[in-house]
Design a protein around this motif. Structure first.
Motif, PDB file in Angstrom:
ATOM      1  N   VAL A   9       6.433 -56.349 -30.634  1.00 39.88           N
ATOM      2  CA  VAL A   9       5.543 -55.211 -30.421  1.00 39.88           C
ATOM      3  C   VAL A   9       5.518 -54.385 -31.701  1.00 39.88           C
ATOM      4  CG1 VAL A   9       5.231 -53.045 -29.150  1.00 39.88           C
ATOM      5  CG2 VAL A   9       5.896 -55.120 -27.924  1.00 39.88           C
ATOM      6  N   VAL A  34      -2.204 -59.676 -28.758  1.00 41.72           N
ATOM      7  CA  VAL A  34      -2.826 -58.683 -27.877  1.00 41.72           C
ATOM      8  C   VAL A  34      -2.906 -57.360 -28.624  1.00 41.72           C
ATOM      9  CG1 VAL A  34      -2.551 -57.325 -25.757  1.00 41.72           C
ATOM     10  CG2 VAL A  34      -1.937 -59.733 -25.762  1.00 41.72           C
ATOM     11  N   THR A  36      -3.554 -53.575 -27.626  1.00 42.24           N
ATOM     12  CA  THR A  36      -3.686 -52.762 -26.414  1.00 42.24           C
ATOM     13  C   THR A  36      -4.871 -51.800 -26.481  1.00 42.24           C
ATOM     14  OG1 THR A  36      -2.059 -51.106 -27.142  1.00 42.24           O
ATOM     15  CG2 THR A  36      -1.239 -52.965 -25.806  1.00 42.24           C
ATOM     16  N   ILE A  73       2.936 -59.606 -21.906  1.00 45.97           N
ATOM     17  CA  ILE A  73       3.171 -59.706 -23.347  1.00 45.97           C
ATOM     18  C   ILE A  73       4.155 -60.810 -23.690  1.00 45.97           C
ATOM     19  CG2 ILE A  73       2.632 -57.263 -23.696  1.00 45.97           C
ATOM     20  CD1 ILE A  73       5.743 -56.988 -24.316  1.00 45.97           C
ATOM     21  N   VAL A  78       2.111 -57.995 -30.068  1.00 45.99           N
ATOM     22  CA  VAL A  78       1.327 -56.925 -29.461  1.00 45.99           C
ATOM     23  C   VAL A  78       1.160 -55.777 -30.455  1.00 45.99           C
ATOM     24  CG1 VAL A  78       1.174 -55.283 -27.542  1.00 45.99           C
ATOM     25  CG2 VAL A  78       2.268 -57.512 -27.195  1.00 45.99           C
ATOM     26  N   THR A  80       0.147 -52.098 -30.528  1.00 45.63           N
ATOM     27  CA  THR A  80      -0.061 -50.991 -29.592  1.00 45.63           C
ATOM     28  C   THR A  80      -0.926 -49.919 -30.242  1.00 45.63           C
ATOM     29  OG1 THR A  80       1.908 -49.813 -30.368  1.00 45.63           O
ATOM     30  CG2 THR A  80       2.196 -51.331 -28.512  1.00 45.63           C
TER      31      THR A  80
END
Length: 169
Positions: A9, A34, A36, A73, A78, A80
Motif C-alpha cells: 500500500v 488498485v 482507491t 487488496i 494499492v 491510496t
C-alpha cells in the motif's frame, strides 16, 4: 517484504507519485494494481472534485474509508488517496494485510507537481493551505508507514528502485 505481506500500500501526499509509481511497482512485481481514488470515482459516478463540490471533505473521507475497509487488496499494489491516513480503521486493516510504503516528497516539490491545489480534488478543511495539510498529514503518514522512501531529487526509476530495495530487506 517486511511482515511477509503479499500486498503493498502506497501512502503520501497528492502529487507524491503513488499512482504512477504504483503501476510500475505492480508491473515489476507481477501484481495487480488498485487506485482507491479511481475506485471511489467509479463507485460514486463522479470525480473527487465533484464529490467535494456537492458535499464536503468529510463526506469524501467517509466514502474513502468504506473503500479502504471493503476493497480486496490481496496480492495487489494499492495507491491510496492522500487522505486515507485519516481513517484509523482503514489503515489498521491495510497494515494487517499489506506493507505500507510512505512516499515522502518535500513540500516545495509537491507544490510544483500539484499545480492548481484548489481544483485537484483534495479532501481538506475549507481554506486549508497546502502547508497546513502537509504538516497535518506527514505526522499520520509516519505513524502508519512500514517503509519510508525519500523521493526528493529522485527520478521515477530511482524512487521505484528505492521501494524495491527496501521491500527486499
Amino acid at each position: 517484504m517486511p511482515n511477509n505481506h503479499n500486498s503493498i500500500v502506497l501512502i503520501g501526499m497528492p502529487g507524491a507519485g503513488k499512482s504512477t509509481l504504483g503501476i510500475l511497482l505492480a508491473k515489476e512485481l507481477g501484481l495487480d494494481f488498485v487506485d482507491t481514488d479511481i475506485t471511489i470515482q467509479v463507485r460514486e459516478g463522479r470525480t473527487l472534485q465533484e464529490i467535494l463540490d456537492e458535499s464536503d471533505y468529510l463526506h469524501l473521507r467517509e466514502i474513502e474509508e468504506q473503500v479502504l475497509l471493503s476493497e480486496d487488496i490481496s496480492g495487489k499494489v494499492v495507491a491510496t488517496g492522500g487522505s486515507a491516513v485519516y481513517s484509523d480503521a482503514g489503515m489498521v486493516r491495510l497494515k494487517q494485510i499489506a506493507t505500507v510504503v510512505f512516499l515522502d516528497v518535500p513540500l516545495e516539490e509537491l507544490r510544483k507537481r500539484i499545480g492548481n491545489f484548489d481544483a485537484r480534488g483534495i479532501a481538506r478543511k475549507p481554506n486549508q493551505s497546502l502547508e497546513s495539510l502537509f504538516d497535518e498529514r506527514c505526522a499520520l503518514y509516519k505513524m502508519y508507514e512500514d517503509i519510508r522512501v525519500d523521493c526528493d531529487q529522485q527520478s521515477l526509476q530511482q524512487s521505484l528502485d528505492s521501494v524495491l530495495q527496501q521491500l527486499n530487506r
